[in-house]
Design a protein around this motif. Structure first.
Motif, short mmCIF file in Angstrom:
data_model
loop_
_atom_site.label_atom_id
_atom_site.label_comp_id
_atom_site.label_asym_id
_atom_site.label_seq_id
_atom_site.Cartn_x
_atom_site.Cartn_y
_atom_site.Cartn_z
N SER B 79 0.84 -1.21 0.00
CA SER B 79 0.00 0.00 0.00
C SER B 79 0.87 1.25 0.00
O SER B 79 2.02 1.22 0.41
N PRO B 80 0.29 2.37 -0.48
CA PRO B 80 1.08 3.60 -0.58
C PRO B 80 1.36 4.17 0.81
O PRO B 80 0.61 3.93 1.76
N THR B 81 2.43 4.94 0.89
CA THR B 81 2.75 5.62 2.14
C THR B 81 1.79 6.79 2.31
O THR B 81 1.54 7.53 1.37
N ARG B 82 1.24 6.94 3.51
CA ARG B 82 0.36 8.08 3.77
C ARG B 82 1.19 9.35 3.86
O ARG B 82 2.38 9.29 4.14
N PRO B 83 0.54 10.52 3.66
CA PRO B 83 1.27 11.77 3.87
C PRO B 83 1.78 11.83 5.31
O PRO B 83 1.07 11.43 6.24
N ARG B 84 3.02 12.31 5.48
CA ARG B 84 3.60 12.34 6.81
C ARG B 84 2.88 13.33 7.71
O ARG B 84 2.45 14.38 7.27
N ALA B 85 2.81 12.97 8.99
CA ALA B 85 2.32 13.91 9.99
C ALA B 85 3.22 15.15 9.95
O ALA B 85 4.37 15.07 9.56
N SER B 86 2.66 16.30 10.36
CA SER B 86 3.47 17.52 10.26
C SER B 86 4.25 17.80 11.53
O SER B 86 5.19 18.58 11.52
N VAL B 87 3.87 17.16 12.61
CA VAL B 87 4.60 17.36 13.87
C VAL B 87 4.88 15.98 14.47
O VAL B 87 4.00 15.14 14.53
N HIS B 88 6.09 15.77 14.91
CA HIS B 88 6.44 14.52 15.57
C HIS B 88 5.83 14.53 16.97
O HIS B 88 5.88 15.55 17.65
N PRO B 89 5.28 13.41 17.41
CA PRO B 89 4.66 13.43 18.74
C PRO B 89 5.65 13.49 19.89
O PRO B 89 5.27 13.68 21.02
N MET B 90 6.91 13.28 19.63
CA MET B 90 7.88 13.34 20.73
C MET B 90 8.66 14.64 20.58
O MET B 90 8.66 15.27 19.53
N THR B 499 2.99 7.80 17.02
CA THR B 499 2.16 8.07 18.18
C THR B 499 3.02 8.26 19.43
O THR B 499 4.17 7.83 19.48
N THR B 500 2.42 8.86 20.45
CA THR B 500 3.14 9.04 21.71
C THR B 500 3.22 7.75 22.51
O THR B 500 3.97 7.66 23.48
N HIS B 501 2.41 6.78 22.18
CA HIS B 501 2.49 5.47 22.85
C HIS B 501 2.93 4.45 21.81
O HIS B 501 2.11 3.77 21.21
N ALA B 502 4.24 4.39 21.60
CA ALA B 502 4.82 3.49 20.61
C ALA B 502 5.72 2.50 21.33
O ALA B 502 6.47 2.88 22.23
N TYR B 503 5.64 1.24 20.96
CA TYR B 503 6.36 0.19 21.69
C TYR B 503 7.05 -0.75 20.69
O TYR B 503 6.67 -0.84 19.53
N GLY B 504 8.01 -1.51 21.21
CA GLY B 504 8.62 -2.57 20.41
C GLY B 504 9.70 -2.05 19.47
O GLY B 504 10.05 -0.89 19.47
N GLY B 505 10.21 -2.95 18.67
CA GLY B 505 11.33 -2.65 17.79
C GLY B 505 12.64 -3.17 18.37
O GLY B 505 13.55 -3.54 17.63
N THR B 506 12.74 -3.19 19.71
CA THR B 506 13.91 -3.80 20.35
C THR B 506 13.40 -4.61 21.54
O THR B 506 13.80 -4.43 22.68
#
Lengths: 104, 569
Positions: B79-90, B499-506
């Motif tokens: 699927s296509p990439t959505r437009p990026r959010a304009s502000v990072h939540p962190m 999101t401000t509640h992001a988990y995992g990856g490591t």
């Protein structure tokens, strides 16, 4: 973009009703805005959003003059400390006329 | 050629909620620490009751470095990439996002640490969400409890215990897992609206309680209690009553003189020998490149950047990214689900002031606190009825089908009702899935030319069902409290952006085939590399992550200090 759009709106209002938007009768104004909402939905949404921000933001941003916006919705204004009584339901809170000044 | 700096014992990358806590036990143990932070000290003059500044334009929290690295998002590789959010939540700052967060600080449940085995035991393996990669954590709630207690006392969390060593107290959360002792401060006071909702919950036979918060309810360690001024969400605290690491653990660590902070320093790579150890980090500061050698590196740069830094740090020993020879970096990413419900009341509810942590919470319908037989999902969600509402937000209200969106009809409606509506906060137990991971974007790069992080997050059936179930409970709650009308937003998709509640990856685990770090937070492949933050968490729980992040970070630091000889070879 916004100013250009509003200028265009006034031109269209002159053309249709003979006067810029602000000088029309309330019913005529409603007609103009209804047409705008239908024909230029994105622009209308943007202007509506900016109007809300202007009406209800701190007066130091240029809108909400004399706290008219906050008084309309009965928002008592920001204060740096709030007493427990001012968080009860069913109380009249004395409005605080406090405007944040920017530190630029 | 980077400028070589004097070696330190530990390089800590990121001084937010996680890194900001880890530096304290390290400093107290006498280790020499370089705290490397992309941001700097916040100016308290920017902590003001200004909705445009804080919430509309996000000027407090919007930071150039993070905004240049906003992750991209897509539902699947096709699927296509959505437009990026304009502000990072962190945000990047000394104190990080703990400067402006809501401060809700409850512990996870014992069930969250061993969800897989508990679900199989109670409902059978068929009840596990299809397509999930759920595993028990390698550490239990009971093992982590002493660190929860440490953080609650050192950082300062206000609340009421509901379960002290098995003794239940209905003034607190009777669903919580046992704690050794009471909170260091009573909970934040309840507003009239909080009490109104608590009463309604009790009428339904539920067990509401005041929410725990990393916000002083009274003077604590020389700083005042909360003033409830109503500009806490995305705002800094003008009186330092909100217990950001910038006003708690970091100053305490600085007092020991064992922590040196390198601010406005962007770490670009983690360096390693060609074998099995990390050797330090490279960063850019003031336009120059530096190399900070260290015996141990701890990375606490938030979930997305934690994965990105590892993937960018390639070497001969780690051609697919540092610590990624098992292909697990980026896997088991989770964005916390929730669902919106709004309500219109027939009277002014006076929620202008307060703080979102000033809340009545209901934990009845979360985790495994009720029988899920035949429901078709596991988990559930916590519900919060809270205060603080800003004027633009209030006037922008949904008209509940009762008035037009503008004009004199709208004006009349908003005059009467801007102070009569509210929304709730629902957090759903969310799990890791095969179709959801982090990696590097193929096209989008930051100004240094490095690819940004990419989120791939596919559909699932469990979380939409669980969320809808809880939204129905929330509607029931609002109606029992006398609401005129309730609207439930669709919960068919979770976060579709960073999101401000992001988990995992490591993820933490005992098995290097399915995890990146061990039970103490150290990389299976590079034992002197530790990860701090929710990137190590394997489940979300039905509540906020930060307290758990901080307890884990402290525990990782303590593991280092107690075994320093082994780590520093």
């Amino acid at each position: 973009m916004v100013l250009a759009g509003l200028d265009a709106l006034d031109e269209s209002s002159r053309a249709t009703h003979g006067a810029p938007l602000a000088e029309l009768s309330p019913d005529q104004q409603d007609a103009v805005l209804t047409a705008l909402e239908k024909n230029s939905a994105t622009f209308f949404a943007l202007v509506r959003r900016l109007t809300l921000e202007g009406m209800f933001s701190d007066p130091s941003y240029g809108g909400n003059r004399n706290f008219a916006g906050w008084d309309l919705i009965r928002y008592p204004g920001p204060r740096l400390a709030v007493a427990p009584e001012d968080q009860r339901m069913g109380v009249e809170i004395k409005p605080v006329r406090y405007s944040v000044t920017h530190a630029h | 050629m980077p400028i070589n700096l004097k070696p330190v014992d530990v390089a800590v990358v990121g001084l937010g909620a996680a890194g900001g806590v880890a530096v304290l036990p390290l400093a107290r143990a006498g280790l020499k620490i370089a705290g490397i932070e992309a941001g700097t000290w916040m100016d308290p003059r920017t902590f003001k009751p200004d909705e445009i500044y804080n919430n509309v334009r996000g000027l407090l929290t919007s930071v150039p470095k993070a905004n240049r690295e906003i992750p991209t998002f897509r539902e699947s590789p096709s699927s296509p990439t959505r437009p990026r959010a304009s502000v990072h939540p962190m945000m990047n700052a000394i104190g990080g996002t703990s400067i402006h967060y809501w401060g809700q600080s409850w512990r996870l449940k014992a069930w969250d640490f061993r969800t897989r085995s508990e679900v199989v035991k109670r409902y059978g393996a068929g009840a596990l969400p299809p397509g999930s990669t759920l595993e028990d954590w390698p550490v239990s709630y009971e093992e982590l409890e002493p660190w929860y207690d440490l953080v609650e006392h050192e950082v300062g969390v206000s609340g009421k215990a509901g379960n002290i060593q098995g003794q239940l107290d209905p003034r607190g959360n009777v669903f919580e897992s046992p704690r050794q002792r009471e909170y260091p401060m009573p909970p934040l006071r309840q507003s009239g609206y909080n009490e109104h909702m608590a009463h309604a919950a009790k009428q339904l036979g539920w067990k509401p309680f005041p929410g725990p918060a990393a916000i002083n309810s009274q003077e604590y360690k020389g700083r005042p209690g909360c003033a409830f001024h109503g500009y806490c969400s995305r705002g800094g605290c003008h009186i330092s009553a909100k217990n950001s690491t910038a006003v708690t653990t970091i100053p305490e660590a600085l007092k020991t003189r064992n922590l040196k902070i390198f601010d406005k320093a962007q770490v670009t790579r983690v360096a390693s020998d060609n074998h099995s150890r990390v050797t330090g980090v490279t960063y850019i500061r003031d336009g120059k490149e530096y190399f900070q050698p260290a015996k141990v590196v701890l990375i606490g740069s938030y979930t997305y950047e934690n994965t990105r830094l590892l993937l960018l740090s390639k070497s001969k020993a780690w051609p697919n990214g540092l610590s990624n020879n098992h292909g697990q970096v980026g896997k088991h990413y989770i964005g916390h689900w929730g669902g919106g419900v709004i309500a219109l009341f027939p009277q002014d509810i006076n929620v202008w002031y307060g703080t979102p942590s000033q809340a009545t919470l209901v934990d009845e319908w979360a985790d495994d606190s009720f029988d899920h037989s035949g429901l078709g999902f596991i988990g559930g969600g916590s519900m919060s009825a809270y205060t603080e509402k800003h004027p633009i937000e209030a006037a922008s209200m949904d008209t509940f089908g009762r008035a037009p969106a503008w004009g004199s009809g709208w004006k009349k409606f908003v005059r009467e009702n801007a102070g009569r509506w509210t929304q709730c906060y629902i957090q759903t137990n969310t799990f890791p899935y095969e179709n959801t991971w982090l990696d590097l974007d193929d096209e989008v790069r930051d100004p240094l030319g490095d690819p940004v992080c990419r989120i791939t997050s596919g559909p699932r059936v469990n979380e939409p069902r669980a969320t809808e179930f809880v939204q129905q409970k929330m509607e029931e709650w609002y109606l029992a409290a006398g609401a005129l009308q309730v609207i439930r937003r669709s919960a068919s998709s979770g976060p579709t952006a960073p999101t401000t509640h992001a988990y995992g990856g490591t993820r933490m685990g005992d098995n290097p085939e399915t995890s990146v770090v061990d039970r103490w937070g150290f990389s299976h492949e590079a034992p002197n590399l530790g990860m701090l933050g929710a990137s190590v968490m394997g489940t979300t729980g039905a509540r906020n992550p930060t307290l758990t992040v901080q307890a884990l970070a402290w525990r990782t630091a303590d593991r280092l200090t107690k075994n320093w000889k082994a780590f520093s070879l």
